[in-house]
Design an enzyme around this catalytic site. Structure first.
Site, mmCIF file in Angstrom:
data_model
loop_
_atom_site.group_PDB
_atom_site.id
_atom_site.type_symbol
_atom_site.label_atom_id
_atom_site.label_comp_id
_atom_site.label_asym_id
_atom_site.label_seq_id
_atom_site.Cartn_x
_atom_site.Cartn_y
_atom_site.Cartn_z
ATOM 1 N N HIS A 54 22.621 -39.377 -6.537
ATOM 2 C CA HIS A 54 23.696 -39.937 -7.355
ATOM 3 C C HIS A 54 24.955 -39.189 -6.966
ATOM 4 O O HIS A 54 25.027 -37.994 -7.079
ATOM 5 C CB HIS A 54 23.376 -39.709 -8.828
ATOM 6 C CG HIS A 54 24.401 -40.259 -9.761
ATOM 7 N ND1 HIS A 54 24.868 -41.541 -9.683
ATOM 8 C CD2 HIS A 54 25.035 -39.700 -10.818
ATOM 9 C CE1 HIS A 54 25.745 -41.749 -10.646
ATOM 10 N NE2 HIS A 54 25.867 -40.647 -11.344
ATOM 11 N N ARG A 114 26.491 -51.154 -11.145
ATOM 12 C CA ARG A 114 27.896 -51.167 -10.700
ATOM 13 C C ARG A 114 28.047 -52.027 -9.448
ATOM 14 O O ARG A 114 28.965 -52.843 -9.339
ATOM 15 C CB ARG A 114 28.346 -49.726 -10.403
ATOM 16 C CG ARG A 114 28.545 -48.928 -11.676
ATOM 17 C CD ARG A 114 28.920 -47.485 -11.416
ATOM 18 N NE ARG A 114 29.291 -46.854 -12.678
ATOM 19 C CZ ARG A 114 29.201 -45.554 -12.922
ATOM 20 N NH1 ARG A 114 28.753 -44.725 -11.991
ATOM 21 N NH2 ARG A 114 29.569 -45.071 -14.090
ATOM 22 N N THR A 116 21.873 -35.937 -17.306
ATOM 23 C CA THR A 116 22.885 -34.897 -17.077
ATOM 24 C C THR A 116 23.177 -34.704 -15.593
ATOM 25 O O THR A 116 22.267 -34.639 -14.768
ATOM 26 C CB THR A 116 22.393 -33.564 -17.695
ATOM 27 O OG1 THR A 116 22.138 -33.768 -19.079
ATOM 28 C CG2 THR A 116 23.426 -32.462 -17.517
ATOM 29 N N ASN A 117 24.442 -34.570 -15.269
ATOM 30 C CA ASN A 117 24.889 -34.323 -13.891
ATOM 31 C C ASN A 117 24.970 -32.829 -13.563
ATOM 32 O O ASN A 117 25.146 -32.034 -14.469
ATOM 33 C CB ASN A 117 26.292 -34.929 -13.698
ATOM 34 C CG ASN A 117 26.231 -36.349 -13.189
ATOM 35 O OD1 ASN A 117 25.298 -36.720 -12.497
ATOM 36 N ND2 ASN A 117 27.244 -37.131 -13.524
ATOM 37 N N ALA A 146 23.965 -35.383 -28.142
ATOM 38 C CA ALA A 146 24.348 -36.506 -29.012
ATOM 39 C C ALA A 146 25.822 -36.838 -28.810
ATOM 40 O O ALA A 146 26.513 -37.232 -29.742
ATOM 41 C CB ALA A 146 24.044 -36.154 -30.470
ATOM 42 N N GLY A 147 26.296 -36.660 -27.598
ATOM 43 C CA GLY A 147 27.699 -36.937 -27.284
ATOM 44 C C GLY A 147 27.934 -38.423 -27.079
ATOM 45 O O GLY A 147 27.361 -39.265 -27.786
HETATM 46 O O1 TXD Z 1 24.334 -41.741 -13.882
HETATM 47 C C1 TXD Z 1 24.322 -40.704 -14.481
HETATM 48 N N1 TXD Z 1 23.262 -39.920 -14.412
HETATM 49 C C2 TXD Z 1 25.484 -40.292 -15.286
HETATM 50 C C3 TXD Z 1 25.545 -38.935 -15.720
HETATM 51 C C4 TXD Z 1 26.509 -41.183 -15.644
HETATM 52 C C5 TXD Z 1 27.505 -40.790 -16.498
HETATM 53 C C6 TXD Z 1 27.589 -39.455 -17.062
HETATM 54 N N2 TXD Z 1 26.597 -38.566 -16.585
HETATM 55 C C7 TXD Z 1 26.446 -37.232 -17.166
HETATM 56 O O2 TXD Z 1 25.817 -37.352 -18.441
HETATM 57 C C8 TXD Z 1 27.692 -36.461 -17.475
HETATM 58 O O3 TXD Z 1 28.233 -35.897 -16.316
HETATM 59 C C9 TXD Z 1 27.148 -35.430 -18.426
HETATM 60 O O4 TXD Z 1 26.521 -34.377 -17.705
HETATM 61 C C10 TXD Z 1 26.079 -36.181 -19.212
HETATM 62 C C11 TXD Z 1 26.449 -36.515 -20.631
HETATM 63 O O5 TXD Z 1 27.630 -37.266 -20.666
HETATM 64 P P1 TXD Z 1 28.375 -37.572 -22.073
HETATM 65 O O6 TXD Z 1 29.552 -38.403 -21.760
HETATM 66 O O7 TXD Z 1 27.408 -38.022 -23.093
HETATM 67 O O8 TXD Z 1 28.869 -36.106 -22.441
HETATM 68 P P2 TXD Z 1 29.288 -35.512 -23.889
HETATM 69 O O9 TXD Z 1 29.878 -36.561 -24.749
HETATM 70 O O10 TXD Z 1 30.069 -34.283 -23.624
HETATM 71 O O11 TXD Z 1 27.894 -35.108 -24.528
HETATM 72 C C12 TXD Z 1 27.176 -34.017 -24.096
HETATM 73 C C13 TXD Z 1 26.630 -33.360 -25.324
HETATM 74 C C14 TXD Z 1 27.701 -32.726 -26.212
HETATM 75 O O12 TXD Z 1 27.646 -33.301 -27.499
HETATM 76 C C15 TXD Z 1 27.331 -31.249 -26.256
HETATM 77 O O13 TXD Z 1 27.536 -30.639 -27.522
HETATM 78 C C16 TXD Z 1 25.856 -31.312 -25.931
HETATM 79 O O14 TXD Z 1 25.747 -32.307 -24.931
HETATM 80 N N3 TXD Z 1 25.284 -30.055 -25.451
HETATM 81 C C17 TXD Z 1 24.031 -29.703 -25.762
HETATM 82 N N4 TXD Z 1 23.078 -30.320 -26.473
HETATM 83 C C18 TXD Z 1 21.909 -29.685 -26.620
HETATM 84 N N5 TXD Z 1 21.633 -28.495 -26.048
HETATM 85 C C19 TXD Z 1 22.566 -27.849 -25.311
HETATM 86 N N6 TXD Z 1 22.292 -26.667 -24.750
HETATM 87 C C20 TXD Z 1 23.823 -28.457 -25.143
HETATM 88 N N7 TXD Z 1 24.962 -28.105 -24.483
HETATM 89 C C21 TXD Z 1 25.844 -29.099 -24.691
#
Ligand code: TXD
Length: 319
Positions: free
Chosen positions: A176, A152, A120-121, A11-12
């Site tokens: 990607h 993009r 997720t990346n 939920a980030g």
């Molecule tokens: O094109 C694409 N696929 C992408 C991928 C484009 C942009 C960003 N991309 C990837 O998305 C980026 O490299 C990250 O791996 C993800 C998520 O990016 P976001 O900007 O939303 O990251 P945040 O704000 O850090 O949110 C991640 C959340 C954060 O709130 C953590 O507390 C939570 O993930 N988190 C978890 N949630 C549930 N379960 C577990 N285990 C967990 N670990 C961390």
């Protein structure tokens, strides 16, 4: 008829934007799941309070309990750690692989009938690992990257040609990351392929090469500018487009990381290709004939994904 249910694991920045978009479009009730305490409930409450103003009517719930995702129709996974400046997507591998293990187990137990979109990346490896850990059929687990990468590309092309982005289509294949393969022959302005536009004097090959390069490093450019975290508006809206195609059985043709079973000469690997997304998930993988250069770039991309999968297997011997 029961409402659809959209579960967002993570939920980030992207997760919150996904929740906002899903609510505004009334796609269904929304569950925001995160391990961070309080935060998903806070975002759900904040968004619920936007409902009277915006006029959407869906239930939003924040949770840290996997039982709450039960019965989800669509699950969008952003859980993990995003890139920091200077960090490659691959650096994220170890941390996010563990996260995929937990998320896969949660989905397997509580929502095995969902259509799962992984964001997720490092994307191509994480979506593969999530499929493995969740045990869901491969056609129900896809990765979002191609819609974003091609968006993009479209943005940059529209700027260069000085035309509406609505009339620009763009085609991106492969993994990607730095090895993604934008294909100019299949990218068009109102149906006119880019190489023809170059012949018409609308741009030059050099400018196109620069745009291809900028598209490849499009994520990194935003990471640098933001200074903290990575892109989230365009990634979220791209995943929503895929979710809508599934929920409404639209059969849109979209680039997505899909499990290949022999197509493009690749087996048992997730990589970005055009797919048809409908009520059954990935209904079809579109196998186009690539020119020699695109094929070469695609092979490089596939090799990069293969390397990541080997790295995953070295970290977790159960994979
Ligand atoms: O094109 C694409 N696929 C992408 C991928 C484009 C942009 C960003 N991309 C990837 O998305 C980026 O490299 C990250 O791996 C993800 C998520 O990016 P976001 O900007 O939303 O990251 P945040 O704000 O850090 O949110 C991640 C959340 C954060 O709130 C953590 O507390 C939570 O993930 N988190 C978890 N949630 C549930 N379960 C577990 N285990 C967990 N670990 C961390």
């Amino acid at each position: 008829m029961a409402r659809n249910k959209i579960a967002l694991i993570g939920a980030g920045m992207i997760g919150g934007t996904l929740a906002h978009l899903a609510a505004m479009k009334e796609m269904g009730d929304v569950v925001l799941f995160d391990i961070a305490e309080g935060m998903p409930a806070g975002k759900a409450l904040d968004l619920s309070q936007a409902a009277p103003v915006d006029g959407f009517d869906v239930n939003l719930k924040g949770t840290s309990n996997y039982a709450d995702i039960a019965g989800a129709d669509v699950i969008i996974v952003t859980a993990g750690v995003p890139r920091k400046p200077g960090m490659s997507r691959d650096d994220l591998l170890g941390i996010n692989l563990k996260v995929m293990g937990a998320v896969g187990a949660g989905i397997k137990q509580h929502a095995p009938d969902a259509f799962v979109i992984c964001i997720t990346n490092p994307l191509d490896a994480m979506v593969w690992a999530l499929r493995e850990y969740s045990g869901l059929p491969a056609e129900k687990v896809v990765g979002m990257a191609g819609v974003l990468d091609s968006a993009r590309f479209r943005h940059f092309l529209a700027q260069e040609f000085d035309v509406s982005v609505e009339d620009v289509t763009a085609f991106v294949l492969g993994g990607h990351g730095d090895t993604m393969v934008p294909v100019l022959e299949y990218s068009t302005v109102a149906g006119i392929p880019v190489p023809d536009l170059i012949k018409m004097g609308w741009s030059t090959q050099e400018k196109m090469d620069a745009i291809v390069q900028r598209t490849r490093s499009g994520g990194g450019e935003i990471v640098q500018l933001l200074g903290n975290g990575s892109a989230y508006y365009a990634p979220a809206t791209s995943a929503i487009m895929m979710a809508e195609s599934y929920l409404k059985d639209k059969r849109r043709v979209l680039p997505a990381a899909a499990n290949l079973t022999g197509q493009y000469g690749v087996n048992n690997l997730y990589v970005g290709v055009p797919v048809v997304i409908g009520a059954n998930g990935v209904e079809k993988i579109v196998e186009i004939e690539l020119n020699a250069e695109a094929q070469k770039n695609f092979d490089v991309s596939v090799d990069a994904v293969k390397e990541l999968l080997e790295a995953c297997k070295a970290i977790d011997s159960n994979l």
